[in-house]
Design an enzyme around this catalytic site. Structure first.
Site, short mmCIF file in Angstrom:
data_model
loop_
_atom_site.label_atom_id
_atom_site.label_comp_id
_atom_site.label_asym_id
_atom_site.label_seq_id
_atom_site.Cartn_x
_atom_site.Cartn_y
_atom_site.Cartn_z
N ARG A 175 1.02 -1.09 0.03
CA ARG A 175 -0.07 0.06 0.03
C ARG A 175 1.07 1.30 -0.07
NH1 ARG A 175 -4.38 0.17 4.50
NH2 ARG A 175 -2.36 -0.59 5.67
N ARG A 176 2.08 1.21 0.60
CA ARG A 176 2.80 2.38 0.71
C ARG A 176 4.33 1.92 0.06
NH1 ARG A 176 1.69 3.21 7.00
NH2 ARG A 176 1.42 0.94 6.63
N LYS A 204 -5.97 -15.35 9.06
CA LYS A 204 -6.99 -16.20 9.92
C LYS A 204 -8.26 -15.74 9.97
CE LYS A 204 -4.72 -13.59 12.86
NZ LYS A 204 -3.51 -13.47 12.80
N GLU A 245 -0.93 -22.56 6.96
CA GLU A 245 -0.62 -23.02 8.26
C GLU A 245 -0.16 -21.66 9.05
OE1 GLU A 245 0.91 -26.22 9.52
OE2 GLU A 245 0.60 -24.95 10.97
N VAL A 294 -2.65 -20.00 11.83
CA VAL A 294 -2.78 -20.22 13.28
C VAL A 294 -1.52 -20.66 13.86
CG1 VAL A 294 -4.05 -22.10 14.88
CG2 VAL A 294 -5.14 -21.57 12.33
N ILE A 313 4.35 -22.53 14.70
CA ILE A 313 4.03 -23.98 15.03
C ILE A 313 3.33 -24.92 13.92
CG2 ILE A 313 2.91 -25.38 16.88
CD1 ILE A 313 2.79 -22.93 18.42
N GLU A 332 -0.74 -4.63 19.62
CA GLU A 332 -1.09 -3.68 18.77
C GLU A 332 -1.41 -2.29 19.39
OE1 GLU A 332 -0.91 -3.94 15.36
OE2 GLU A 332 -0.48 -6.21 15.40
N ASP A 353 -8.93 -12.77 17.70
CA ASP A 353 -7.95 -13.28 17.15
C ASP A 353 -7.89 -14.80 17.62
OD1 ASP A 353 -5.04 -13.26 15.74
OD2 ASP A 353 -4.76 -14.31 17.62
N LYS A 382 -8.77 -18.34 15.32
CA LYS A 382 -7.87 -19.66 15.18
C LYS A 382 -8.76 -20.78 15.56
CE LYS A 382 -4.01 -16.73 15.87
NZ LYS A 382 -3.06 -15.99 16.78
#
Ligand code: HSE
Length: 429
Positions: A47-48, A106, A130, A133, A137, A191, A202, A206
């Site tokens: 975007r930037r 996610k 992968e 989530v 891991i 954040e 979040d 997941k």
């Protein structure tokens, strides 16, 4: 070895995308050997464009993501933009133009996984995710492939690093929620707007993805019962300690005992210190998978961050490229069981309830009667009195969530109950 390179388009070049680009460049020879052909970064949509991105070839940067996915010569599109749009349209367009897709998204997978799988299948393309989530891991591939011959009955884990960091700090240093959140923000875990993490969105996304692939059914974000950790107090943590427990934000996906439905939920819960999840510290993630034949498996590692997430993306990219060369595709959607997702009221677990009550004859009996009337059996009661008032901590045996909610409503109506200080589920026993 094929010499014509497989072409990769990268959508997004933030913390994860720039690591993907860097590893593609620095590990080019190994990746070529593992895939059987070189891979070439054909374009990076951002975007930037003016932002400085060290180690990222400037000539590949474009702001026209749509044109990039429409080129027709792209073998794999890697989407690390996040969010629903424009990611959904770009991924769909990528499939329409013949590319396979590796995504770390996610939210999109939890909301629209079925449609994305259908779009991939229609074009004979791969959809791998992968990185969506628990960061680095390996969890999605083990569930989709390694455990494809087993029957998974339960997935229980810590799938959000930010909230685990906050709870860990509250537990280890006695910090309050706000103080621990400030520390998580200062260290770059949380954040500027921490809502998605602290309100459990979040982790719920997941959980939806994990439940869907674990039980071969359809689970969407809206099906997941969600409670964040903003209400967890230092008193809850202290109470947990007194019980030999700690508090974790857990994602729990379960197949009902009769096998006819599933549940998926995210909420804070007390777990015993002896449980392996209790020792998951700081921003780490860990997930328990219980399968009929395999028994209990535990997956542990860094669940966020540029490099760990890029590791998962690169793993998917290698597989998608190998499939491309072999003119095949990996496992597609496997939601064939179509099991209904039961409401939270049907979930059966144990509870820790903290009540402020009047300290006078008959109060304990009154409280116990309310539990009995709702068929909720009490395991332990602890009372501490002070100046005519008392704090009563009740831990129940396993009971349905709906029965517990009705019990709490009835307790609130008792004159002798001054307040319900906290209600927390007890898991992992
Ligand atoms: N914000 C997430 C976490 C990582 O704290 O675990 C990305 O899903």
């Amino acid at each position: 070895m094929r010499t014509r390179p497989l072409k990769v388009a990268l959508l997004g070049c933030g913390v994860v995308g720039s690591e993907v680009a860097r590893i593609m460049t620095t590990h080019a020879d190994d990746l070529t050997a593992r895939i059987g052909a070189p891979i070439e970064l054909a374009g990076i949509a951002v975007r930037r464009p003016d932002r400085v991105r060290e180690g990222v070839p400037a000539e590949l940067i474009t702001t026209d993501a749509t044109a990039l996915v429409k080129r027709g010569d792209i073998d794999v599109v890697v989407e690390v933009i996040g969010g629903i749009e424009p990611a959904r349209t770009l991924i769909t367009t990528a499939f329409e133009h013949g590319a396979s897709v590796v995504s770390a998204n996610k939210a999109l997978l939890a909301e629209d996984g079925a449609a994305l799988h259908a779009a991939a299948e229609k074009q004979n393309a791969d959809l791998y995710y992968e990185a969506a989530v628990a960061g680095a891991i390996p969890l999605v591939r083990p569930l989709r492939e390694s455990l494809a011959g087993d029957k998974v009955n339960r997935v229980l884990g810590i799938v959000n690093g930010t909230t685990n960091f906050i709870l860990d700090r509250m537990d280890s240093s006695g910090a309050g929620y706000s103080e621990a959140l400030d520390e998580a923000t200062a260290l770059g875990y949380a954040e500027a707007d921490p809502t998605a993490d602290v309100e459990g969105f979040d982790a719920a996304a997941k959980a939806a993805i994990l439940a869907g692939i674990a039980f071969h059914t359809r689970v969407r974000l809206d099906d997941v019962h969600r409670e964040g950790l903003t209400e967890v107090t230092s008193a809850d943590i202290a109470s947990a300690k007194r019980m030999g427990c700690t508090v974790k934000l857990l994602a729990i996906c379960e197949r009902a005992a009769d096998g006819k439905s599933v549940t998926a939920r995210v909420h804070p819960a007390m777990i015993p210190l002896s449980h392996p999840l209790a020792s998951v510290r700081e921003a780490y993630n860990a997930v328990f998978v219980e399968a009929e034949a395999a028994g209990q498996l535990m997956f542990y590692g860094p669940g966020a961050g540029g490099s760990p997430t890029a590791s998962a993306v690169l793993g998917d990219l290698v597989v998608a490229c190998r499939n491309r060369l072999a003119n095949t595709t990996g496992p597609g959607d496997s939601a064939y069981t179509r099991l209904p997702v039961s409401p939270m009221g049907d979930v059966v677990t144990r509870y820790h309830i903290s009540l402020d009550v009047a300290d006078k004859p008959g109060v304990l009996a009154q409280v116990a009667t309310v539990f009995a009337e709702h068929d909720v059996s009490i395991d332990t009661v602890r009372q501490q009195g002070k100046d005519g008032e008392a704090s009563l901590v009740v831990v129940t045996h396993r009971a349905a969530d709906a029965a517990l909610s009705a019990t709490v409503e009835a307790l609130r109506r008792l004159d002798t109950v001054r307040g319900v200080a906290s209600i927390m589920r007890v898991e992992g026993e």
